[in-house]
Design a protein around this motif. Structure first.
Motif: not given
Length: 124
Positions: A3-6, A8-14, A36-41, A46-47
């Motif tokens: 989830r942390e990597a997710f 971090a990556f999404c925050s790097s997009l414009l 993009a959504i992360c959760g519910w798994s 992580p989903g």
């Protein structure tokens, strides 16, 4: 992908924004639209849910660890959810998340894309 990597990556997009919604899910938006959504798994992974092209949706929908995203795909939208293993590796997930960002950004008005500095994504 954790989830942390997710995040971090999404925050790097414009021109992205992050909110916690829907019972603690990390929701990433561009121009106010979800990409993009992360959760519910229930599994150990992580989903992660993202928008795809029609072709990618058809390729991914039946792969182990992937499925049409609950709620979104049932309404005819082309969204995939990584819900288990093997799913996609981190590099593949980053590619699909970046594509989701581009697909959603491409659906914004020209004016908004220009205001957000996203006109470079469309080559304009």
């Amino acid at each position: 992908m954790t989830r942390e990597a997710f995040n971090a990556f999404c925050s790097s997009l414009l021109a992205t924004t992050h909110v916690m919604q829907w019972g603690g899910a990390d929701v990433w938006k561009v121009g106010g639209k979800v990409f993009a959504i992360c959760g519910w798994s229930k599994d150990k992974v992580p989903g992660i849910t993202f928008k795809t092209s029609e072709i990618a949706f058809e390729m991914l929908r039946d792969m182990p660890g992937l499925r049409p995203a609950p709620y979104l795909a049932s309404r005819g939208m082309k969204w995939i959810q990584r819900h288990g293993l093997p799913g996609l590796n981190d590099e593949q997930l980053r590619d699909y998340l970046a594509t989701s960002h581009q697909l959603v950004a491409g659906g914004l008005s020209r004016k908004l894309r220009r205001e957000l500095g996203l006109d470079v994504l469309a080559g304009r």
